[in-house]
Design an enzyme around this catalytic site. Structure first.
Site, PDB file in Angstrom:
ATOM      1  N   HIS A   5       0.829  -1.193   0.000  1.00 26.34           N
ATOM      2  CA  HIS A   5       0.000   0.000   0.000  1.00 26.34           C
ATOM      3  C   HIS A   5       0.869   1.249   0.000  1.00 26.34           C
ATOM      4  CE1 HIS A   5       0.475  -0.470   4.455  1.00 26.34           C
ATOM      5  NE2 HIS A   5       0.597   0.845   4.407  1.00 26.34           N
ATOM      6  N   GLU A  56      -3.757   3.718   1.565  1.00 30.01           N
ATOM      7  CA  GLU A  56      -4.106   3.938   2.973  1.00 30.01           C
ATOM      8  C   GLU A  56      -4.280   5.433   3.202  1.00 30.01           C
ATOM      9  OE1 GLU A  56      -1.848   3.915   7.273  1.00 30.01           O
ATOM     10  OE2 GLU A  56      -1.206   2.450   5.786  1.00 30.01           O
ATOM     11  N   HIS A  74       3.190  11.774  -7.897  1.00 26.96           N
ATOM     12  CA  HIS A  74       1.783  11.484  -8.152  1.00 26.96           C
ATOM     13  C   HIS A  74       1.511   9.998  -8.027  1.00 26.96           C
ATOM     14  CE1 HIS A  74       3.746  11.008 -12.121  1.00 26.96           C
ATOM     15  NE2 HIS A  74       2.904   9.999 -12.263  1.00 26.96           N
ATOM     16  N   GLU A 126      -2.487  10.944 -11.595  1.00 30.71           N
ATOM     17  CA  GLU A 126      -2.399  10.902 -13.040  1.00 30.71           C
ATOM     18  C   GLU A 126      -3.296   9.794 -13.578  1.00 30.71           C
ATOM     19  OE1 GLU A 126       0.961  10.567 -16.590  1.00 30.71           O
ATOM     20  OE2 GLU A 126       1.418   9.724 -14.628  1.00 30.71           O
TER      21      GLU A 126
END
Length: 133
Positions: A5, A56, A74, A126
């Site tokens: 994550h 998260e 990003h 993005e």
């Protein structure tokens, strides 16, 4: 090894959950509230670990805004159609405090269609056109 994550600190957990689930089609996978430690976590994604990486969202009690710094770039998401994705979420962006900061179009010097959205906390997302994902 694999990515499990990525964690983002957010100033309004419910607003961020709405942005990522309603706007970007992720699912709210689970939440954990830790009142003694004064934080709440919400995991969102397109599926759960171990098959999919998750995002998260961390809300620290009483913190409404963070300085993003200059190191963050990003998050990239593959989508069927960048234009359709932007058109679909455009009506709700202002309510979430989000915006499209680069309209759909080809990447400079190439043909891949991309767009950038800024989420409610200022993080860049993005969108990359991949056809059927």
């Amino acid at each position: 090894m694999r990515i499990l994550h990525t964690m983002l600190r957010v100033g309004d957990l419910q607003r961020s959950i709405a942005f990522y689930t309603e706007g970007l089609g992720m699912q709210l996978l689970r939440t954990t509230d830790r009142p003694e430690q004064q934080y709440t976590l919400a995991f969102v994604g397109y599926g759960s670990n171990p098959e999919h990486a998750e995002l998260e969202l961390t809300y620290n009690y009483g913190v409404e805004k963070y300085e993003l710094g200059t190191a963050y770039g990003h998050i990239a998401l593959g989508v069927d159609s960048v234009a359709a994705t932007c058109d679909g979420i455009r009506p709700k962006l202002a309510a979430w405090g989000a915006s499209i900061t680069r309209e759909p179009g080809p990447v400079k010097g190439g043909r891949t269609v991309i767009a950038f959205i800024t989420d409610p906390d200022g993080y860049k997302v993005e969108l990359i056109e991949r056809g059927t994902v």
